[in-house]
Design a protein around this motif. Structure first.
Motif, short mmCIF file in Angstrom:
data_model
loop_
_atom_site.label_atom_id
_atom_site.label_comp_id
_atom_site.label_asym_id
_atom_site.label_seq_id
_atom_site.Cartn_x
_atom_site.Cartn_y
_atom_site.Cartn_z
N SER A 52 10.79 39.82 -21.98
CA SER A 52 9.41 39.89 -22.44
C SER A 52 8.45 39.42 -21.36
N TYR A 53 7.24 39.94 -21.46
CA TYR A 53 6.16 39.51 -20.57
C TYR A 53 6.01 37.98 -20.59
N GLN A 54 6.00 37.37 -21.79
CA GLN A 54 5.77 35.92 -21.89
C GLN A 54 6.83 35.14 -21.11
N VAL B 225 -5.91 33.07 -13.04
CA VAL B 225 -7.22 33.67 -13.33
C VAL B 225 -6.92 35.10 -13.77
N ARG B 226 -7.26 35.45 -15.01
CA ARG B 226 -6.90 36.78 -15.54
C ARG B 226 -7.84 37.15 -16.67
N GLY B 227 -7.69 38.38 -17.15
CA GLY B 227 -8.60 38.91 -18.16
C GLY B 227 -8.45 38.23 -19.51
N ALA C 107 8.96 36.22 -18.66
CA ALA C 107 8.99 36.48 -17.22
C ALA C 107 7.82 35.82 -16.50
N VAL C 108 6.64 35.86 -17.12
CA VAL C 108 5.46 35.24 -16.49
C VAL C 108 5.67 33.73 -16.31
N VAL C 109 6.19 33.10 -17.36
CA VAL C 109 6.35 31.65 -17.32
C VAL C 109 7.38 31.24 -16.25
N ASP D 245 -8.19 39.53 -22.22
CA ASP D 245 -7.23 40.23 -23.10
C ASP D 245 -5.93 39.43 -23.21
N LEU D 246 -5.69 38.51 -22.29
CA LEU D 246 -4.45 37.73 -22.32
C LEU D 246 -4.66 36.34 -22.94
N LEU D 247 -5.86 36.10 -23.52
CA LEU D 247 -6.14 34.78 -24.11
C LEU D 247 -5.08 34.33 -25.11
N MET E 5 4.93 41.88 -8.92
CA MET E 5 5.00 43.14 -9.68
C MET E 5 5.66 42.87 -11.01
N GLU E 6 4.94 43.09 -12.09
CA GLU E 6 5.48 42.81 -13.42
C GLU E 6 6.03 44.10 -14.02
N ASP E 7 7.26 44.39 -13.60
CA ASP E 7 7.87 45.68 -13.96
C ASP E 7 9.09 45.51 -14.85
N GLY F 40 -2.70 30.57 -6.36
CA GLY F 40 -3.06 31.56 -7.38
C GLY F 40 -2.24 32.81 -7.22
N ARG F 41 -2.45 33.75 -8.14
CA ARG F 41 -1.66 34.99 -8.05
C ARG F 41 -2.36 36.13 -8.78
N PHE F 42 -1.93 37.35 -8.42
CA PHE F 42 -2.31 38.55 -9.15
C PHE F 42 -1.00 39.22 -9.52
N ALA F 43 -0.89 39.66 -10.78
CA ALA F 43 0.40 40.11 -11.28
C ALA F 43 0.29 41.45 -12.01
N PRO F 44 0.03 42.52 -11.28
CA PRO F 44 -0.14 43.81 -11.95
C PRO F 44 1.18 44.39 -12.46
N SER F 45 1.07 45.23 -13.47
CA SER F 45 2.23 45.99 -13.95
C SER F 45 2.10 47.40 -13.39
N1 GLU Z 1 1.06 41.90 -15.82
C1 GLU Z 1 -0.06 41.61 -16.67
C2 GLU Z 1 -0.98 42.79 -16.78
O1 GLU Z 1 -0.83 43.74 -16.06
C3 GLU Z 1 -0.87 40.43 -16.18
C4 GLU Z 1 -0.13 39.16 -16.21
C5 GLU Z 1 -0.93 37.89 -16.03
O2 GLU Z 1 -1.92 37.87 -15.30
O3 GLU Z 1 -0.50 36.90 -16.61
O4 GLU Z 1 -1.85 42.83 -17.58
#
Ligand code: GLU
Ligand code: ZN
Length: 270
Positions: free
Chosen positions: A154-156, A172-174, A158-160, A176-178, A40-42, A4-9
């Motif tokens: 783009s976020y899409q 596992v994430r919020g 880089a995440v992939v 808001d990203l559905l 780190m999603e920067d 798993g992972r956590f990916a904050p900006s």
């Molecule tokens: N970096 C994204 C954010 O801060 C989250 C990315 C993800 O969990 O896919 O909301």
């Protein structure tokens, strides 16, 4: 093996909503004896600041999170994103539309970007973005892979690329990203990547009912109250923490939470 992972900006300090997402992804990984990684999603250098990245890492440490590999930083990974764009080949096209042109046309077509430049654009106009020609009715637009104007991947995209590169199996994430999930799954299919499992979490809201975010200046997590806040996150995640758990040490709270993790108590989104 679960990963798993956590990916904050790093656009601001972590807030209670970030703690909820980090806690749920951490518990889901640790309860399955899996790995848990940080990223780190920067990519958006107009909004990210290095000092927030440092602050986020020290806050996570202060809350007792332990990650299994060195943190990866998206701003150092442009070559991988370029390679993915190259792999997508002729599905990627140049878009010269300005924000205003897109807003006008999108309103008329009820779509976020109705593929105006798909079959060629005006060569006299500057290229503003690289877009993906999407052939999937579940996705309502040809989303951006790279903003040429801002030099932002783009976020899409880089995440992939990074979920695949890091060997992530569970996200596992919020909630808001559905709406991002089908876009990411579509890219994964085109690029021949593995399929992931997704769990979306209810969103923590502020007193006014709107989502907590860095944009609406949700308060930064106070590391002096880590035990109280962690137990509040467990309550928010419907984990029914024992009475007095907040008076225990951080290590004991984590041990209880991992042993008692019940993701089925969360509301289902998909
Ligand atoms: N970096 C994204 C954010 O801060 C989250 C990315 C993800 O969990 O896919 O909301
Ligand atoms: Zn266009």
């Amino acid at each position: 093996m679960y990963c798993g992972r956590f990916a904050p900006s790093p656009t601001g300090p972590l807030h209670f909503g970030s703690l909820v997402a980090a806690t749920a992804s951490y518990l889901d990984a640790r309860a399955q004896r899996g790995q848990w990684l940080l990223r780190m999603e920067d990519t958006d250098h107009t909004r990210c600041r290095p000092h927030y990245a440092d602050e986020i890492l020290s806050t996570l440490s202060a809350f007792g999170f332990v990650w299994d590999e060195p943190v990866i930083v998206q701003s150092e990974r442009s070559a991988l994103y370029d390679a993915a764009i190259a792999q997508l080949g002729p599905r990627v096209y140049h878009c010269t539309c300005s924000r205003r042109e897109i807003a006008t046309l999108a309103a008329q077509n009820e779509s976020r970007y109705p593929g105006i430049c798909r079959n060629g654009c005006d060569p006299a106009k500057p290229v503003r973005a690289l877009r993906l020609a999407v052939e999937d009715p579940a996705i309502s637009d040809d989303f951006i892979l790279f903003s040429t104007t801002g030099k932002i991947y783009s976020y899409q995209l880089a995440v992939v690329v990074d979920d695949e590169a890091q060997g992530i199996t569970h996200v596992v994430r919020g909630a808001d990203l559905l709406s991002s999930t089908p876009r990411q799954q579509y890219l994964q299919r085109l690029l021949g990547y593995r399929t992931l499992q997704y769990l979306h979490l209810p969103l923590a809201t502020g007193p006014d009912g709107t989502k907590l975010s860095k944009q609406n200046l949700a308060p930064a997590l106070d590391t002096a109250s880590s035990t109280t806040l962690l137990v509040q996150a467990l309550e928010f995640l419907q984990q029914q923490p024992e009475e007095n758990l907040a008076r225990q040490s951080l290590a004991n709270i984590w041990a209880w939470a991992i042993a008692n993790w019940r993701p089925e108590r969360l509301r289902r989104y998909s």
